[in-house]
Write a protein that holds these residues in place. Structure first.
Motif, PDB file in Angstrom:
ATOM      1  N   LEU A   1      13.911  -2.287 -17.048  1.00 36.50           N
ATOM      2  CA  LEU A   1      13.490  -3.567 -17.615  1.00 36.50           C
ATOM      3  C   LEU A   1      12.572  -3.344 -18.804  1.00 36.50           C
ATOM      4  O   LEU A   1      11.701  -2.475 -18.778  1.00 36.50           O
ATOM      5  N   LEU A   2      12.785  -4.149 -19.826  1.00 36.76           N
ATOM      6  CA  LEU A   2      11.973  -4.111 -21.042  1.00 36.76           C
ATOM      7  C   LEU A   2      11.131  -5.375 -21.081  1.00 36.76           C
ATOM      8  O   LEU A   2      11.657  -6.482 -20.936  1.00 36.76           O
ATOM      9  N   LEU A   3       9.832  -5.240 -21.286  1.00 35.15           N
ATOM     10  CA  LEU A   3       8.916  -6.370 -21.331  1.00 35.15           C
ATOM     11  C   LEU A   3       8.877  -6.956 -22.743  1.00 35.15           C
ATOM     12  O   LEU A   3       8.717  -6.221 -23.716  1.00 35.15           O
ATOM     13  N   CYS A   4       9.030  -8.271 -22.839  1.00 29.14           N
ATOM     14  CA  CYS A   4       8.983  -8.953 -24.137  1.00 29.14           C
ATOM     15  C   CYS A   4       8.037 -10.143 -24.028  1.00 29.14           C
ATOM     16  O   CYS A   4       8.345 -11.135 -23.352  1.00 29.14           O
ATOM     17  N   HIS A   5       6.875 -10.043 -24.671  1.00 32.44           N
ATOM     18  CA  HIS A   5       5.888 -11.124 -24.649  1.00 32.44           C
ATOM     19  C   HIS A   5       6.370 -12.311 -25.493  1.00 32.44           C
ATOM     20  O   HIS A   5       7.157 -12.147 -26.434  1.00 32.44           O
ATOM     21  N   SER A   6       5.860 -13.479 -25.165  1.00 29.68           N
ATOM     22  CA  SER A   6       6.343 -14.722 -25.783  1.00 29.68           C
ATOM     23  C   SER A   6       6.196 -14.743 -27.306  1.00 29.68           C
ATOM     24  O   SER A   6       6.990 -15.383 -27.983  1.00 29.68           O
ATOM     25  N   GLN A   7       5.234 -14.049 -27.872  1.00 35.91           N
ATOM     26  CA  GLN A   7       5.080 -14.055 -29.333  1.00 35.91           C
ATOM     27  C   GLN A   7       6.254 -13.383 -30.041  1.00 35.91           C
ATOM     28  O   GLN A   7       6.446 -13.561 -31.236  1.00 35.91           O
ATOM     29  N   TYR A   8       7.068 -12.611 -29.298  1.00 37.66           N
ATOM     30  CA  TYR A   8       8.218 -11.938 -29.886  1.00 37.66           C
ATOM     31  C   TYR A   8       9.537 -12.651 -29.616  1.00 37.66           C
ATOM     32  O   TYR A   8      10.584 -12.182 -30.055  1.00 37.66           O
ATOM     33  N   TRP A   9       9.506 -13.755 -28.892  1.00 43.28           N
ATOM     34  CA  TRP A   9      10.748 -14.472 -28.602  1.00 43.28           C
ATOM     35  C   TRP A   9      11.437 -14.937 -29.872  1.00 43.28           C
ATOM     36  O   TRP A   9      12.640 -15.094 -29.904  1.00 43.28           O
ATOM     37  N   LYS A  10      10.674 -15.113 -30.935  1.00 37.71           N
ATOM     38  CA  LYS A  10      11.260 -15.517 -32.225  1.00 37.71           C
ATOM     39  C   LYS A  10      12.207 -14.430 -32.760  1.00 37.71           C
ATOM     40  O   LYS A  10      13.089 -14.710 -33.564  1.00 37.71           O
ATOM     41  N   ASP A  11      12.038 -13.188 -32.285  1.00 37.04           N
ATOM     42  CA  ASP A  11      12.869 -12.067 -32.726  1.00 37.04           C
ATOM     43  C   ASP A  11      14.108 -11.854 -31.854  1.00 37.04           C
ATOM     44  O   ASP A  11      14.898 -10.960 -32.124  1.00 37.04           O
ATOM     45  N   LEU A  12      14.263 -12.661 -30.813  1.00 34.79           N
ATOM     46  CA  LEU A  12      15.415 -12.523 -29.924  1.00 34.79           C
ATOM     47  C   LEU A  12      16.626 -13.251 -30.484  1.00 34.79           C
ATOM     48  O   LEU A  12      16.503 -14.351 -31.025  1.00 34.79           O
ATOM     49  N   GLN A  13      17.764 -12.639 -30.341  1.00 33.83           N
ATOM     50  CA  GLN A  13      19.034 -13.275 -30.707  1.00 33.83           C
ATOM     51  C   GLN A  13      19.758 -13.610 -29.409  1.00 33.83           C
ATOM     52  O   GLN A  13      20.090 -12.718 -28.628  1.00 33.83           O
ATOM     53  N   TYR A  14      19.981 -14.898 -29.159  1.00 33.58           N
ATOM     54  CA  TYR A  14      20.723 -15.334 -27.983  1.00 33.58           C
ATOM     55  C   TYR A  14      22.205 -15.036 -28.207  1.00 33.58           C
ATOM     56  O   TYR A  14      22.750 -15.324 -29.265  1.00 33.58           O
ATOM     57  N   VAL A  15      22.868 -14.450 -27.198  1.00 31.71           N
ATOM     58  CA  VAL A  15      24.290 -14.143 -27.294  1.00 31.71           C
ATOM     59  C   VAL A  15      25.087 -15.107 -26.431  1.00 31.71           C
ATOM     60  O   VAL A  15      25.963 -15.802 -26.918  1.00 31.71           O
ATOM     61  N   LYS A  16      24.795 -15.148 -25.138  1.00 30.48           N
ATOM     62  CA  LYS A  16      25.459 -16.075 -24.226  1.00 30.48           C
ATOM     63  C   LYS A  16      24.767 -16.033 -22.879  1.00 30.48           C
ATOM     64  O   LYS A  16      23.861 -15.249 -22.671  1.00 30.48           O
ATOM     65  N   SER A  17      25.237 -16.881 -21.972  1.00 32.14           N
ATOM     66  CA  SER A  17      24.679 -16.953 -20.622  1.00 32.14           C
ATOM     67  C   SER A  17      25.756 -16.622 -19.602  1.00 32.14           C
ATOM     68  O   SER A  17      26.947 -16.673 -19.900  1.00 32.14           O
ATOM     69  N   ARG A  18      25.315 -16.308 -18.397  1.00 36.29           N
ATOM     70  CA  ARG A  18      26.239 -16.062 -17.291  1.00 36.29           C
ATOM     71  C   ARG A  18      25.791 -16.898 -16.101  1.00 36.29           C
ATOM     72  O   ARG A  18      24.647 -17.340 -16.026  1.00 36.29           O
ATOM     73  N   THR A  19      26.714 -17.086 -15.162  1.00 34.19           N
ATOM     74  CA  THR A  19      26.333 -17.752 -13.924  1.00 34.19           C
ATOM     75  C   THR A  19      25.646 -16.731 -13.030  1.00 34.19           C
ATOM     76  O   THR A  19      25.964 -15.535 -13.090  1.00 34.19           O
ATOM     77  N   PRO A  20      24.695 -17.154 -12.214  1.00 31.32           N
ATOM     78  CA  PRO A  20      23.884 -16.212 -11.439  1.00 31.32           C
ATOM     79  C   PRO A  20      24.668 -15.284 -10.511  1.00 31.32           C
ATOM     80  O   PRO A  20      24.209 -14.196 -10.218  1.00 31.32           O
ATOM     81  N   HIS A  21      25.835 -15.649 -10.052  1.00 32.04           N
ATOM     82  CA  HIS A  21      26.557 -14.818  -9.099  1.00 32.04           C
ATOM     83  C   HIS A  21      27.392 -13.721  -9.751  1.00 32.04           C
ATOM     84  O   HIS A  21      27.893 -12.840  -9.066  1.00 32.04           O
TER      85      HIS A  21
END
Length: 89
Positions: free
Chosen positions: A58-78
């Protein structure tokens, strides 16, 4: 509008010449963790607790860096998916 990550989103985080990607594994208002890899534990390490058969990196990403995240897609939890390319469109 600023992206707000959610558990089970697949994200790419580029910073300082590094690029990491993976599933959002945990969310809080202060930080998220991004699951960058999963591998099986050696059998002798999980025989006493068979619920935890995998090693999660796991990689920790603090909220101040969320602006640098690129959303790709989502999955269902199962779903048991290791990479976003395995998701259905």
């Amino acid at each position: 509008m600023t992206y707000k990550p959610k558990v089970n989103d697949y994200v790419i985080w580029e910073r300082h010449g590094l690029k990491d990607e993976g599933w959002v594994y945990f969310y809080s208002d202060e930080y998220i963790t991004i699951e960058t890899s999963v591998k099986p534990k050696p059998k002798d390490q999980y025989e006493k607790n068979p619920r935890h058969k995998m090693i999660h990196t796991l990689l920790l990403c603090h909220s101040q860096y969320w602006k640098d995240l690129q959303y790709v897609k989502s999955r269902t939890p199962h779903e048991q998916i290791q990479h976003y390319s395995e998701c259905d469109d």
